[in-house]
Design a protein around this motif. Structure first.
Motif, short mmCIF file in Angstrom:
data_model
loop_
_atom_site.label_atom_id
_atom_site.label_comp_id
_atom_site.label_asym_id
_atom_site.label_seq_id
_atom_site.Cartn_x
_atom_site.Cartn_y
_atom_site.Cartn_z
N THR A 11 0.84 -1.19 0.00
CA THR A 11 0.00 0.00 0.00
C THR A 11 0.89 1.26 0.00
O THR A 11 1.83 1.32 0.79
CB THR A 11 -0.88 0.03 1.26
N ASP A 70 2.33 4.74 0.96
CA ASP A 70 2.36 5.34 2.31
C ASP A 70 1.18 6.24 2.59
O ASP A 70 0.61 6.22 3.68
CB ASP A 70 3.65 6.15 2.47
N LYS A 71 0.82 7.03 1.57
CA LYS A 71 -0.24 8.03 1.78
C LYS A 71 -1.56 7.36 2.12
O LYS A 71 -2.41 7.92 2.79
CB LYS A 71 -0.40 8.87 0.51
N LEU A 72 -1.78 6.16 1.61
CA LEU A 72 -3.09 5.52 1.77
C LEU A 72 -3.23 4.74 3.07
O LEU A 72 -4.32 4.33 3.44
CB LEU A 72 -3.36 4.60 0.59
N PHE A 122 -3.09 5.32 6.22
CA PHE A 122 -4.02 5.81 7.24
C PHE A 122 -5.34 6.28 6.66
O PHE A 122 -6.39 6.10 7.26
CB PHE A 122 -3.35 6.92 8.06
N SER A 123 -5.28 6.81 5.45
CA SER A 123 -6.52 7.35 4.89
C SER A 123 -7.51 6.24 4.55
O SER A 123 -8.71 6.36 4.73
CB SER A 123 -6.23 8.20 3.66
N GLU A 124 -7.02 5.09 4.09
CA GLU A 124 -7.96 4.03 3.73
C GLU A 124 -8.31 3.12 4.91
O GLU A 124 -9.17 2.25 4.81
CB GLU A 124 -7.40 3.20 2.58
N GLY A 125 -7.58 3.31 5.99
CA GLY A 125 -7.93 2.59 7.22
C GLY A 125 -7.93 1.09 7.05
O GLY A 125 -6.93 0.51 6.62
N SER A 156 -6.62 0.70 -2.74
CA SER A 156 -7.08 1.14 -4.06
C SER A 156 -5.94 1.22 -5.05
O SER A 156 -6.14 1.16 -6.25
CB SER A 156 -7.79 2.49 -3.95
#
Lengths: 353, 280
Positions: free
Chosen positions: B39, B41-43, B45-48, B54
């Protein structure tokens, strides 16, 4: 080629003595059967001859050469184990030829000898199989093949047939007998089965609790057992043992009947009377020595076993040839073949006729 | 097979459902490890807790392999684990064979001592071990880890090997010796080939134990050069942040040798090699 001599052989584990004072001379080409109940030391004795158990006392010679400390690989003996002990990761032909492989025999010699043995034992079509793909009888044959390939000075068998079913056992017994006739080699065979002992042996060695009870031909042991143990161990069904008292005219059964057994050496000490079931006869009432009731009648076709109960004397087993028309609960009148009866002293030793 | 055929379809379905649930339960952490590793890095925490990210990326793997000391840690772990597994298995095989086949004075005492060593919590002996290793001047060396791991694994490995030797009928060696082998030849030509599954299993166990050991590695190794992989993983935790993506990528890579190892020894682990030796 191998005369085997055991002189005062003894074996003990620490303070536990399992064999003592074993003296035995085995002639070249002789088939000797060591027989006895479980724990009598017969397998231990065989393993000592093979070199797998250290000998703790006495002398062991083969052809006059002391063998006590010689390792198994230099004793030139082949052994067939009860468990067969086939090497599971080698196919049949490599199992049989392993001893030659170890001795670095030429490849041609190896395959010739293995081929010969396989042919003798009917294993030719199985030589490439692994032991796990073989039936019990086939494994047994491979184990024998492994011994034959060696062409050893003596064959040792440790209860080789006890893992087979009854029919196969009879077949393999014949095969071993044939093998002995053909190879004419010295064979030492351990079993607890007296039928195997009687059918295979030139001479039988009866062992009990670490002692040799008697050494003799099968007929010797059957007709002239040296003591009560041998008398009961050899012969099937087991010999009847009846308590008796000594009188001037013969021996007196516990119910008071006097049997005139003729004069025997030290008759004074007679303590028990031994008579085999086949030496008892069902007779008309007036000729009977004992009168009893049939408690169980076994019809075996060739024979009829009559388990009778005689008041005052106890249970008596009578064997009649062929079919004998008798039912449970019928009265039986039994006559003893006095010629073939044995007398035993209080110590169990047989009193000579 | 018969039992399966006779039981009702419902029971069979239930059985497989239970198995499937267990497998999912056991493998989920591994899945999560792999998922976070790929995944971006940016995703993270945002995608939990989304099961599938995605977007996928192999950037983490690239970073770990090229920009960190991961390869050094990996090499160190490999040296320590293979060294420990090899030395332990050789000693344990010899000791296990002796326990299985011979009666000698002090046998029970040695077995008891070996069991006693397994009774103490590692925390209790970590200080003395540190002292001994320091006195020997072996701190910060892979040798110290190999020695300590070997010492701690030998008892278990010995009992494991003993049980494998116990499973090989004694008659086979007897037959070998009558067929012309010395005791050692019988061991080499008959017992050893049959012990391969046991050796494989022991190697595997010790390898994985050494591979994932953290406590001693943490205590005895400080320099970056000699760090093993579990210690190295901690370097992804810095004062202010945790590099989850890289840490998980490193974790996935660390699983590779264990998996390879078990795939390699799996064929030796197949049971029933001794079938047919003796009447079963």
């Amino acid at each position: 080629m191998a005369g085997i001599e055991l002189n005062n052989i003894a074996k003990s584990y620490g303070s536990v003595e399992v064999l003592r004072d074993i003296n035995l001379t085995i002639e070249d080409g002789e088939f000797i059967v060591l027989v006895g109940p479980s724990g009598c030391g017969k397998s231990t004795l065989l393993r000592m001859i093979a070199g797998l158990e250290p000998i703790t006392g006495g002398e062991f010679h083969v052809d006059g050469r002391r063998m006590n400390e010689v390792p198994p690989r230099d004793r030139d003996m082949a052994m067939v184990f009860q468990s067969y002990a086939l090497y599971p990761h080698m196919d049949v032909s490599r199992n049989m030829g392993f001893s030659l492989e170890i001795r670095k025999a030429q490849k041609e010699e190896r395959s010739r000898k293995v081929g010969d043995a396989a042919r003798t034992l009917g294993l030719t079509s199985l030589t490439e199989r692994l032991p796990r793909a073989l039936s019990g009888g086939q494994r047994q044959r491979v184990a024998m093949g492994r011994a034959i390939v060696r062409d050893p000075s003596a064959f040792l068998f440790d209860e080789p047939l006890s893992n087979l079913d009854a029919a196969l056992r009879v077949e393999m017994r014949l095969e071993i007998a044939r093998l002995h006739q053909r190879l004419n080699a010295t064979m030492i065979y351990v079993t607890h089965d007296q039928v195997e002992a009687l059918t295979l042996a030139d001479r039988i060695v009866v062992l009990n609790a670490g002692d040799i009870q008697q050494v003799g031909t099968p007929l010797d042991l059957y007709e002239r057992p040296s003591n009560k143990f041998v008398a009961q161990f050899i012969g099937s069904p087991t010999m009847n043992i009846l308590g008796v008292d000594q009188t001037d005219h013969g021996v007196k059964l516990k119910d008071g009947t006097i049997l005139d057994v003729g004069s025997r050496g030290e008759q004074k000490r007679a303590h028990e009377l031994g008579v085999r079931p086949e030496h008892l006869d069902v007779v008309p009432e007036e000729a009977a020595h004992m009168k009893g009731v049939a408690e169980l009648v076994e019809h075996l076709g060739s024979d009829t076993n009559i388990h009778a109960s005689v008041p005052g004397v106890g249970p008596v087993l009578v064997r009649q040839h062929g079919h004998f028309p008798l039912k449970t609960g019928d009265a039986v009148n039994i006559a003893v073949d006095l010629e073939k009866a044995h007398l035993f002293g209080p110590d169990g030793a047989r009193l000579a006729a | 097979m018969n039992a399966l055929r006779q039981s009702s379809p419902l029971a069979v379905t239930g059985k497989y459902l239970a198995l499937a649930f267990y497998v999912a339960f056991a493998l989920f952490p591994l899945y999560w490890l792999a998922k976070i590793a790929v995944t971006p890095d940016k995703l993270i925490f945002s995608e939990g807790t989304a099961l599938i990210p995605s977007r996928f990326t192999f950037e983490n793997f690239q970073t770990v392999l090229l920009q960190t000391d991961f390869l050094a840690y990996f090499r160190n772990s490999l040296i320590v684990s293979i060294g420990t597994a090899a030395i332990t298995t050789v000693i344990a095989a010899a000791a296990g064979y002796a326990f299985s086949r011979f009666d000698f004075r002090g046998k029970r005492l040695i077995i008891a001592l070996m069991l006693i060593t397994q009774m103490f919590p590692l925390l209790m002996i970590i200080a003395p071990i540190y002292k001994i290793v320091a006195t020997l001047g072996l701190l910060n060396s892979l040798t110290s880890l190999i020695i300590v791991y070997t010492a701690f694994n030998i008892p278990f490995a010995t009992f494991l090997m003993q049980s494998f030797f116990d499973g090989i009928p004694k008659d086979l060696e007897d037959a070998g010796m009558i067929d012309g082998c010395t005791r050692f030849e019988a061991l080499r030509k008959i017992v050893l080939p049959l012990t391969l599954p046991g050796l494989g299993a022991t190697l595997g166990f010790i390898f994985t134990a050494a591979w994932s050991e953290l406590l001693f590695a943490l205590m005895l190794i400080n320099s970056n050069d000699a760090m093993t992989f579990p210690v190295g993983l901690l370097t992804f935790v810095s004062k202010f942040s945790v590099d989850w993506g890289q840490m998980m990528a490193a974790g996935v890579l660390a699983l590779v040798p264990s998996c390879l190892f078990f795939i390699f020894i799996q064929r030796y682990l197949v049971q029933g090699l001794t079938t047919g030796a003796v009447k079963g």
